[in-house]
Design a protein around this motif. Sequence first.
Motif, PDB file in Angstrom:
ATOM      1  N   GLN A  67       0.830  -1.207   0.000  1.00 20.26           N
ATOM      2  CA  GLN A  67       0.000   0.000   0.000  1.00 20.26           C
ATOM      3  C   GLN A  67       0.861   1.252   0.000  1.00 20.26           C
ATOM      4  O   GLN A  67       1.869   1.324   0.697  1.00 20.26           O
ATOM      5  CB  GLN A  67      -0.890  -0.028   1.236  1.00 20.26           C
ATOM      6  CG  GLN A  67      -1.880   1.105   1.354  1.00 20.26           C
ATOM      7  CD  GLN A  67      -2.820   0.882   2.531  1.00 20.26           C
ATOM      8  OE1 GLN A  67      -3.579  -0.061   2.564  1.00 20.26           O
ATOM      9  NE2 GLN A  67      -2.725   1.749   3.515  1.00 20.26           N
ATOM     10  N   SER A  88      -1.589  -4.844  -2.435  1.00 20.20           N
ATOM     11  CA  SER A  88      -1.620  -3.397  -2.665  1.00 20.20           C
ATOM     12  C   SER A  88      -2.491  -2.656  -1.652  1.00 20.20           C
ATOM     13  O   SER A  88      -2.448  -1.422  -1.587  1.00 20.20           O
ATOM     14  CB  SER A  88      -2.123  -3.098  -4.080  1.00 20.20           C
ATOM     15  OG  SER A  88      -3.431  -3.610  -4.262  1.00 20.20           O
ATOM     16  N   ASN A  89      -3.278  -3.396  -0.865  1.00 19.61           N
ATOM     17  CA  ASN A  89      -4.116  -2.784   0.173  1.00 19.61           C
ATOM     18  C   ASN A  89      -3.589  -3.038   1.578  1.00 19.61           C
ATOM     19  O   ASN A  89      -4.271  -2.737   2.560  1.00 19.61           O
ATOM     20  CB  ASN A  89      -5.551  -3.302   0.066  1.00 19.61           C
ATOM     21  CG  ASN A  89      -6.248  -2.832  -1.196  1.00 19.61           C
ATOM     22  OD1 ASN A  89      -5.911  -1.790  -1.747  1.00 19.61           O
ATOM     23  ND2 ASN A  89      -7.202  -3.608  -1.673  1.00 19.61           N
TER      24      ASN A  89
END
Length: 379
Positions: A75, A122-123
């Motif tokens: 992230q 990605s989170n």
Amino acid sequence: MCILFVYALAFTDIALVYASPSQGPFRTASNNHRFYDVQAHRGGRGNVVESILPSFAWGLIGGATTLELDNGITQESSHFSGSRDGEVVVWHDERILPEKCSDTAPVVPDDPTYPYVGKFISNLTLAQIKTLDCGSKRQTNYPHQLVYPGARISTLREVFDFVSCADPSHQILWNIESKINPQYPNRTAGVDDFVQKQHAIFISSPYYQSITYQSFDWRTLLAMKALDDKIVTSALIDEDTAFTPRGSTSPWLAGLHLESFPGPSLSEQIAQAAHAVQANVLSPTGTFLMPSSSHEGSSHFTTPKMISEAHRLGMKVIPWTVNSLDRVEELVKGGADGIITDYPNVVRRWAKQQGLQVAPKYPTQRVFSCLHQRMHKSS
């Protein structure tokens, strides 16, 4: 200059690139270039739980020529102190899968993102990812895997640091993939992020001249070449990225249509398309069988014609992921320059029996000493 703009300029010159007879010679800075290229897929997934430091340790001990791995990016923004934003990590999957990793504890009490298993990389922040145990679960399809309970996902810098300890003369080669998904752009970081962040780590590493940069998303290959034309690039392709329903443009091939190349066969068109994006290596699936309506039956995606055309255009061919020695024999006989495999020790043993020059095995004691230091540090 923004990499995406540079990529756009490079793409407009594809016709000129295709007309070029060769992509130029390969660098030979590392001694391992002289050996037959046995690549340890995710470190050697058939032998060890994939993509953790012990995976790459056993890849070295088993005598792999090249360590193959995947990168994701965490992230970009973080609410937790101590975590590095947008870090390049070594992991294959876009999402943390429950069959591979387990949650241990949240980074902070009442973390709303917890549990982290099931979330996209990605989170998640690096701090959140570092809580996951990704070494305890043996995969059903790989019953001989060694497990390393408590092993964490590493950053690319951490993997380079560990291997530099075990390989102080920096002989090992690398094949590093950007796990970017052009079909679902919200699931991963984008082209610009991957190329800039990976390249920054490459050039600061003692392995800079030993890295091949591979991707199914050919936009990243063009962008990396535009940023640094010294980086060797490898065009990954399979039946899912080459073909689309009703002949629509594949999002994976940087806007190219395979049928626009002269061929005459599909195999040759694939090689020609890879050359058009300035790839130094074509890396097709080595095991997929193409359906056929003729009485001759199915044929492999990777064919001798594909290999021959790639060689004519100045590219190497390194198929993936090949675990059957029968298929390895066919591909090597057809001219394949290397093999990506889950069992690098087995393919290396076969290659040695055939009289091919193979990379040396790394000293077990030194590798495990370096591994112990790094695993203890990260625990």
